[in-house]
Motif scaffolding. Structure first.
Motif, PDB file in Angstrom:
ATOM      1  N   GLU A  48       0.836  -1.204   0.000  1.00 42.83           N
ATOM      2  CA  GLU A  48       0.000   0.000   0.000  1.00 42.83           C
ATOM      3  C   GLU A  48       0.872   1.255   0.000  1.00 42.83           C
ATOM      4  N   MET A  49       1.966   1.210   0.766  1.00 35.15           N
ATOM      5  CA  MET A  49       2.869   2.350   0.809  1.00 35.15           C
ATOM      6  C   MET A  49       3.546   2.546  -0.550  1.00 35.15           C
ATOM      7  N   LEU A  50       3.980   1.448  -1.176  1.00 37.88           N
ATOM      8  CA  LEU A  50       4.665   1.550  -2.458  1.00 37.88           C
ATOM      9  C   LEU A  50       3.735   2.047  -3.561  1.00 37.88           C
ATOM     10  N   MET A  51       2.438   1.776  -3.403  1.00 39.25           N
ATOM     11  CA  MET A  51       1.485   2.236  -4.411  1.00 39.25           C
ATOM     12  C   MET A  51       1.260   3.746  -4.350  1.00 39.25           C
ATOM     13  N   LEU A  52       1.857   4.406  -3.375  1.00 33.43           N
ATOM     14  CA  LEU A  52       1.860   5.868  -3.377  1.00 33.43           C
ATOM     15  C   LEU A  52       2.759   6.403  -4.485  1.00 33.43           C
ATOM     16  N   SER A  53       3.659   5.536  -4.973  1.00 33.01           N
ATOM     17  CA  SER A  53       4.562   5.924  -6.053  1.00 33.01           C
ATOM     18  C   SER A  53       3.927   5.610  -7.406  1.00 33.01           C
ATOM     19  N   PRO A  54       3.838   6.583  -8.298  1.00 31.54           N
ATOM     20  CA  PRO A  54       3.291   6.330  -9.636  1.00 31.54           C
ATOM     21  C   PRO A  54       4.106   5.301 -10.416  1.00 31.54           C
ATOM     22  N   ALA A  55       5.381   5.124 -10.042  1.00 30.52           N
ATOM     23  CA  ALA A  55       6.253   4.200 -10.774  1.00 30.52           C
ATOM     24  C   ALA A  55       6.045   2.746 -10.379  1.00 30.52           C
ATOM     25  N   PHE A  56       5.241   2.513  -9.351  1.00 30.88           N
ATOM     26  CA  PHE A  56       5.015   1.136  -8.891  1.00 30.88           C
ATOM     27  C   PHE A  56       3.908   0.516  -9.740  1.00 30.88           C
ATOM     28  N   ASN A  57       4.284   0.108 -10.961  1.00 26.18           N
ATOM     29  CA  ASN A  57       3.329  -0.511 -11.884  1.00 26.18           C
ATOM     30  C   ASN A  57       4.083  -1.380 -12.886  1.00 26.18           C
ATOM     31  N   GLU A  58       3.321  -2.134 -13.653  1.00 24.01           N
ATOM     32  CA  GLU A  58       3.914  -3.095 -14.580  1.00 24.01           C
ATOM     33  C   GLU A  58       4.727  -2.424 -15.678  1.00 24.01           C
ATOM     34  N   LYS A  59       4.313  -1.247 -16.097  1.00 23.15           N
ATOM     35  CA  LYS A  59       5.043  -0.564 -17.164  1.00 23.15           C
ATOM     36  C   LYS A  59       6.448  -0.182 -16.710  1.00 23.15           C
ATOM     37  N   GLN A  60       6.564   0.316 -15.494  1.00 28.74           N
ATOM     38  CA  GLN A  60       7.867   0.737 -14.969  1.00 28.74           C
ATOM     39  C   GLN A  60       8.669  -0.423 -14.384  1.00 28.74           C
ATOM     40  N   MET A  61       7.978  -1.476 -13.929  1.00 25.64           N
ATOM     41  CA  MET A  61       8.650  -2.613 -13.276  1.00 25.64           C
ATOM     42  C   MET A  61       8.128  -3.903 -13.900  1.00 25.64           C
ATOM     43  N   SER A  62       8.479  -4.100 -15.150  1.00 22.41           N
ATOM     44  CA  SER A  62       7.902  -5.187 -15.947  1.00 22.41           C
ATOM     45  C   SER A  62       8.313  -6.574 -15.476  1.00 22.41           C
ATOM     46  N   GLY A  63       9.419  -6.668 -14.749  1.00 19.97           N
ATOM     47  CA  GLY A  63       9.884  -7.979 -14.288  1.00 19.97           C
ATOM     48  C   GLY A  63       9.196  -8.497 -13.047  1.00 19.97           C
ATOM     49  N   LEU A  64       8.425  -7.636 -12.377  1.00 20.59           N
ATOM     50  CA  LEU A  64       7.803  -8.025 -11.101  1.00 20.59           C
ATOM     51  C   LEU A  64       6.577  -8.887 -11.377  1.00 20.59           C
TER      52      LEU A  64
END
Length: 508
Positions: free
Chosen positions: A250-266
């Motif tokens: 929930e805390m990390l989702m405060l960051s707009p970069a926490f998504n599949e486009k920016q972190m495709s390997g997750l």
């Protein structure tokens, strides 16, 4: 015969000697280097005057030397006791009194002058000198079978931590499950290493990582507290497996970069430690539509987790609360009403866990051990104090605590321990801690109901003074965020503080 975890690590290290095993914000350690350091420290430990299975306390944050110390202890048949930097002095003293470790390895500065112990202290500088002289080591009597692998201290109802004794085979069965077909975790990937080693959830990342040739991307506590630094660093980690609490997600989702486009390997999310809400799962599915999200459950006393399930879009769409999984091999779950087992599917009662993941008990605490642990159908069993139901398919649904123990930010907290800590303040006459719940039934923060020594003219000023007076006496995650000042507490018919009434008032 169960394969030894030390042997498994050494085999993996030999196969992956040049691969990075540990990466702490850019400072890397290969498998070969980690194995060599663990062997060097093990060779030194073997020459010390320590009894077989005498515990070794390891004090620090997320430094690679923490893992070096854990592995060295296991190689020489000593259970390790992880204690986080910043732990309150009363907690450290209680752990020392209970465990009586033979040695303290201090990766960070240890408050030796402020505690009472007969243990020898190895400072970071001393450890650095030991590791600077590489030595080979062949384990001849490593931790195995029912030997203790680690002792993890959790909260106690009287305010004293309880040391959960986890054996080698308890841990081995958990690791095998994590690396098995239920999760199908890939090898040679990057794991997020955020939970502190004093939190048993850490075993969900560091053991599977080190036995699969993977890399731990360690995140120190100071970075977690600095959102700007954390959010900047996160996309650069090239993560594949997230291990953590829902609160962290929930805390990390405060960051707009926490998504599949920016972190495709997750591609994998493994949750434990507190309830995964429908809202959190839905948001994650929207941000990472191709990732697998697993919800797991298990008290510290049953070795990290004993059930797990992949969360589907259908579950998120249809369920008010998400299930916590099907049991791992070697575990039998049952639901009880007092001393009577509930056979009817879907009927709520206390979750009882039986099988090969159940710990041996609480270290040097036979009274609490006898209260929580018992034998069921010839196997060790544990009374969780958690309410739950088993549906007709054998899927477990967790329904909260049956007592006043709560989960907050992934930490298991006993309200009585918070009370006991608050009452260490010279400004407080009497205190009660109560949880504040949100609409999902999740604890959002703690409220302190306080009878102060003197009623305040300025409540805000008193709150600030109380917080200052409790520095070093209470774990930061246990500090209430709201203080209510009273002249007296409501009492129950039997003369006790009506805590349930206070909880009800706080959640109107």
């Amino acid at each position: 015969m169960t394969k030894n975890i030390v042997t498994s690590f050494d085999e993996c290290a030999n196969k992956n000697a040049t691969r990075v095993a540990y990466d702490e914000m850019g400072t890397t350690t290969t498998y070969g280097e980690l194995q060599a350091a663990a062997n060097t420290l093990a060779a030194w430990l073997a020459k010390q005057n320590l009894a077989t299975q005498e515990p070794v306390m390891v004090f620090g944050d997320h430094q690679v030397q923490m893992l070096v110390s854990f592995l060295a202890a296991l190689k020489t048949n000593h259970p390790y006791i992880p204690v986080s930097t910043g732990s309150a002095l009363p907690r450290i003293q209680s752990i020392l009194d209970t465990a009586n470790p033979g040695l303290i390895i201090a990766i960070d500065d240890f408050p030796m002058s402020k505690v009472k112990t007969t243990a020898e202290l190895i400072s970071r500088d001393q450890l650095t000198k030991i590791l600077a002289k590489p030595q080979s080591f062949t384990p001849t009597k490593m931790v195995s079978g029912d030997d203790l692998a680690y002792v993890l201290f959790t909260s106690g109802t009287t305010g004293s931590p309880k040391g959960v004794e986890v054996s080698h085979d308890n841990l081995r069965t958990f690791i095998d499950w994590m690396l098995g077909d239920d999760f199908k975790l890939p090898h040679h990937v990057n794991y997020l290493g955020q939970p502190p080693y004093s939190f048993d959830l850490s075993n969900m990342y560091w053991w599977p990582a080190l036995l699969s040739g993977s890399t731990i991307k360690a995140v120190p506590h100071s970075v977690v507290e600095n959102f700007g630094q954390l959010f900047t660093a996160l996309p650069k980690f090239d993560l594949n497996v997230f291990v953590g609490t829902p609160s962290l997600a929930e805390m990390l989702m405060l960051s707009p970069a926490f998504n599949e486009k920016q972190m495709s390997g997750l591609k994998f999310f493994l949750f434990c430690g507190e309830e995964l809400t429908v809202k959190t799962a839905r948001n994650l599915q929207q941000r990472f539509p191709h990732a697998k999200i697993f919800n797991t459950y298990g008290p510290t006393e049953t070795t990290v987790a004993i059930s797990g399930v992949k969360i589907t879009p259908e579950m998120v769409a249809n369920d008010d609360r998400l299930p916590v999984g099907y049991t791992k091999p070697g575990i039998q779950l049952s639901i009880w009403n007092g001393q009577q087992e509930i056979k009817e599917p879907g009927k709520q009662g206390e979750i009882i866990i039986c099988g090969d993941s159940v710990a041996q008990g609480y270290m040097n605490n036979p009274t609490k051990t006898a209260k929580a642990f018992f034998t069921l159908n010839g196997q060790r069993a544990y009374r969780t104090g958690d309410a739950g139901i088993l549906d007709a398919d054998g899927l477990l649904h967790h329904k909260g605590r049956m007592d006043f123990q709560i989960k907050l930010h992934g930490f298991r907290i006993e309200l009585d321990e918070v009370r006991a800590s608050l009452e260490k303040s010279p400004l407080i006459k009497q205190a009660v801690a109560v949880p504040k719940y949100n609409r999902d039934g999740k604890v959002t923060h703690l409220i302190a109901d306080v009878i102060p020594k003197q009623q305040p003219d300025d409540s805000n000023a008193l709150t600030k003074q109380i917080r200052e007076s409790l520095k070093g006496l209470i774990m930061p995650y246990m500090m209430p965020t709201q203080f209510i000042y009273r002249e007296s507490f409501p009492m129950s018919a039997n003369g006790k503080i009506a805590i349930k009434q206070l909880i009800s008032e706080a959640n109107k």
